[in-house]
Design a protein around this motif. Sequence first.
Motif, PDB file in Angstrom:
ATOM      1  N   CYS A 246      -2.899 -10.546  -2.330  1.00 16.93           N
ATOM      2  CA  CYS A 246      -1.933 -10.867  -2.982  1.00 16.93           C
ATOM      3  C   CYS A 246      -0.617 -10.224  -2.470  1.00 16.93           C
ATOM      4  N   LEU A 247       0.347 -10.786  -2.262  1.00 18.42           N
ATOM      5  CA  LEU A 247       1.766 -10.375  -1.833  1.00 18.42           C
ATOM      6  C   LEU A 247       2.433  -9.895  -2.732  1.00 18.42           C
ATOM      7  N   HIS A 248       2.218 -10.432  -4.243  1.00 20.08           N
ATOM      8  CA  HIS A 248       2.873 -10.110  -5.288  1.00 20.08           C
ATOM      9  C   HIS A 248       4.127 -10.890  -5.585  1.00 20.08           C
ATOM     10  N   LYS A 249       4.137 -12.071  -5.015  1.00 17.04           N
ATOM     11  CA  LYS A 249       5.331 -12.812  -5.093  1.00 17.04           C
ATOM     12  C   LYS A 249       4.982 -13.847  -5.891  1.00 17.04           C
ATOM     13  N   GLU A 250       4.622 -15.079  -5.453  1.00 15.32           N
ATOM     14  CA  GLU A 250       4.212 -16.288  -6.198  1.00 15.32           C
ATOM     15  C   GLU A 250       2.798 -16.492  -6.769  1.00 15.32           C
ATOM     16  N   GLU A 251       1.932 -15.673  -6.480  1.00 16.51           N
ATOM     17  CA  GLU A 251       0.404 -15.804  -6.840  1.00 16.51           C
ATOM     18  C   GLU A 251       0.332 -15.584  -8.303  1.00 16.51           C
ATOM     19  N   PRO A 252      -0.537 -16.487  -8.735  1.00 16.82           N
ATOM     20  CA  PRO A 252      -0.959 -16.278 -10.038  1.00 16.82           C
ATOM     21  C   PRO A 252      -1.851 -15.005 -10.388  1.00 16.82           C
ATOM     22  N   HIS A 253      -1.753 -14.683 -11.574  1.00 19.53           N
ATOM     23  CA  HIS A 253      -2.440 -13.377 -11.936  1.00 19.53           C
ATOM     24  C   HIS A 253      -2.402 -12.435 -11.292  1.00 19.53           C
TER      25      HIS A 253
ATOM     26  N   LYS B  34      -3.204  -2.780  -7.296  1.00 16.94           N
ATOM     27  CA  LYS B  34      -3.913  -3.677  -6.232  1.00 16.94           C
ATOM     28  C   LYS B  34      -5.170  -4.516  -6.668  1.00 16.94           C
ATOM     29  N   GLU B  35      -6.083  -3.533  -7.231  1.00 21.59           N
ATOM     30  CA  GLU B  35      -7.369  -4.138  -7.508  1.00 21.59           C
ATOM     31  C   GLU B  35      -7.528  -5.273  -8.568  1.00 21.59           C
ATOM     32  N   SER B  36      -6.396  -5.158  -9.495  1.00 13.14           N
ATOM     33  CA  SER B  36      -6.381  -6.041 -10.744  1.00 13.14           C
ATOM     34  C   SER B  36      -5.703  -7.435 -10.440  1.00 13.14           C
ATOM     35  N   CYS B  37      -5.380  -7.490  -9.157  1.00  9.00           N
ATOM     36  CA  CYS B  37      -4.767  -8.731  -8.898  1.00  9.00           C
ATOM     37  C   CYS B  37      -5.793  -9.571  -8.678  1.00  9.00           C
ATOM     38  N   LYS B  38      -5.827 -11.090  -8.873  1.00  8.76           N
ATOM     39  CA  LYS B  38      -6.786 -11.988  -8.825  1.00  8.76           C
ATOM     40  C   LYS B  38      -7.190 -11.988  -7.268  1.00  8.76           C
ATOM     41  N   PHE B  39      -6.166 -12.284  -6.421  1.00  8.67           N
ATOM     42  CA  PHE B  39      -6.331 -12.116  -5.010  1.00  8.67           C
ATOM     43  C   PHE B  39      -6.342 -10.942  -4.142  1.00  8.67           C
ATOM     44  N   ASN B  40      -7.425 -10.663  -3.373  1.00  8.46           N
ATOM     45  CA  ASN B  40      -7.196  -9.257  -2.522  1.00  8.46           C
ATOM     46  C   ASN B  40      -6.219  -9.294  -1.694  1.00  8.46           C
TER      47      ASN B  40
ATOM     48  N   GLN C 263      12.771  -7.056  -0.021  1.00  2.00           N
ATOM     49  CA  GLN C 263      13.840  -6.703   1.125  1.00  2.00           C
ATOM     50  C   GLN C 263      12.716  -6.356   2.408  1.00  2.00           C
ATOM     51  N   ILE C 264      11.840  -5.458   2.403  1.00  2.00           N
ATOM     52  CA  ILE C 264      10.866  -4.954   3.515  1.00  2.00           C
ATOM     53  C   ILE C 264      10.171  -6.243   3.794  1.00  2.00           C
ATOM     54  N   LEU C 265       9.425  -6.974   2.706  1.00  3.25           N
ATOM     55  CA  LEU C 265       8.887  -7.967   3.199  1.00  3.25           C
ATOM     56  C   LEU C 265       9.376  -9.003   4.167  1.00  3.25           C
ATOM     57  N   ALA C 266      10.509  -9.170   3.741  1.00  2.00           N
ATOM     58  CA  ALA C 266      11.306 -10.247   4.338  1.00  2.00           C
ATOM     59  C   ALA C 266      12.163  -9.948   5.717  1.00  2.00           C
TER      60      ALA C 266
ATOM     61  N   ASP D 152       0.633  -1.066   0.038  1.00  2.00           N
ATOM     62  CA  ASP D 152      -0.019  -0.057  -0.194  1.00  2.00           C
ATOM     63  C   ASP D 152       0.843   1.314  -0.030  1.00  2.00           C
ATOM     64  N   TYR D 153       2.182   1.197   0.468  1.00  2.00           N
ATOM     65  CA  TYR D 153       2.989   2.171   0.489  1.00  2.00           C
ATOM     66  C   TYR D 153       3.767   2.427  -0.550  1.00  2.00           C
ATOM     67  N   PHE D 154       3.684   1.632  -1.347  1.00  2.00           N
ATOM     68  CA  PHE D 154       4.325   1.600  -3.005  1.00  2.00           C
ATOM     69  C   PHE D 154       3.163   2.145  -3.837  1.00  2.00           C
ATOM     70  N   PRO D 155       3.018   3.494  -4.084  1.00  2.00           N
ATOM     71  CA  PRO D 155       2.063   3.826  -4.787  1.00  2.00           C
ATOM     72  C   PRO D 155       1.737   3.272  -6.203  1.00  2.00           C
ATOM     73  N   GLU D 156       2.648   3.077  -6.957  1.00  2.61           N
ATOM     74  CA  GLU D 156       2.628   2.237  -8.371  1.00  2.61           C
ATOM     75  C   GLU D 156       1.815   0.885  -7.982  1.00  2.61           C
ATOM     76  N   PHE D 157       2.435  -0.052  -6.971  1.00  2.91           N
ATOM     77  CA  PHE D 157       1.590  -1.242  -6.393  1.00  2.91           C
ATOM     78  C   PHE D 157       0.228  -0.977  -6.130  1.00  2.91           C
ATOM     79  N   PHE D 158       0.131  -0.080  -5.165  1.00  2.00           N
ATOM     80  CA  PHE D 158      -1.208   0.286  -4.775  1.00  2.00           C
ATOM     81  C   PHE D 158      -2.143   0.319  -5.947  1.00  2.00           C
ATOM     82  N   ALA D 159      -1.742   1.069  -7.048  1.00  2.00           N
ATOM     83  CA  ALA D 159      -2.626   1.507  -8.023  1.00  2.00           C
ATOM     84  C   ALA D 159      -3.112   0.065  -8.796  1.00  2.00           C
TER      85      ALA D 159
END
Length: 329
Positions: free
Chosen positions: A279-286, A271-277, A308-311, A262-269
């Motif tokens: 989604c951590l943007h790692k191994e998840e499909p779609h 977010k709604e397009s990911c298949k899973f609500n 790195q922050i996630l880890a 949520d604090y990476f604006p380009e990721f947050f924009a």
Amino acid sequence: MPFLFYFCSMTGWVYKSTGSYYTVKTDTGELYDCRIKGKFRIQGIKSTNPIAVGDRVDFDLDQSTDETIGQIHTIHDRKNYIIRKSVNLSKQVHIIAANVDVVFLLITINNPTTTTSFIDRFLVTAEAYGIEAVLVFNKIDTYDDAALDEQLYLQYVYSQIGYRCLRVSALEAKGLEELKALMVDKVCMFSGHSGVGKSTLVNALEPGLDLRTASISDSHQQGQHTTTFAEMFDLSFGTKIIDTPGIRGFGVVDMEPEEVSDYFPEFFALKESCKFNNCLHKEEPHCAVKKALEADTIAWSRYRSYLQILAGDDEQYRGDQYAEERRSL
């Protein structure tokens, strides 16, 4: 005749913090040395400094002796604050400043090097605590062609995300008017590594302050600490500026994994397009973020910082990793 104690209750802004003493300026312009009365626990924060520069405080002024010392007993609610993990006390945090309107992160490509990991951790914290952040690329007068290309690339990456980027030279007075325009009537903070030119830039904006500066260590290309404690100054063009000590590493205060993006604006924009609500943007499909990464519409350096922050990797980014970062850009 009984001995009389005279106490006067006052309110002011914290202008300087040394860790044990605080300089507080009242609304009428008087400066007082103050200490903390008792122990403060603010909003459950386990911080090394319960009071920070920029705090609005109430204090009692003891005038019963020749030495006038204030006792701070109340901290007003903060509009915001910027915070990082303490260097030596990983379970505690350090509040850099409070009630800030805009923070300017000073960046140098070399002399010393500012890594994208450091930039991103700082920006994530500013986003999380609701503080506008502006990136200031300093020392542009010193760059050769390779450094200039890198600076322009980083400026492109962050301006595409939506961050305002400035190019300045404190020594040659380039870009200062544009910087001043963003600072008028605001409480501002300068931050960055030691040696990026924070105090030199403040001196260029307000020559009368004459803050102490130092050169870069030739052996390690690292800055030497010239600002020991955070301190706020009133500038002649209607600005309060908080000058802070140089920061070597910036540990992000604990965040839940699902909120980091949520604090990476380009990721947050996306977010709604990911298949899973969730989604951590790692191994998840779609995953919309991974698709954007593969399409080169998201910078790989930003994604690496995110992982790195996630880890919870607060040590890796502290090391000399810049050569690797540059190869991957």
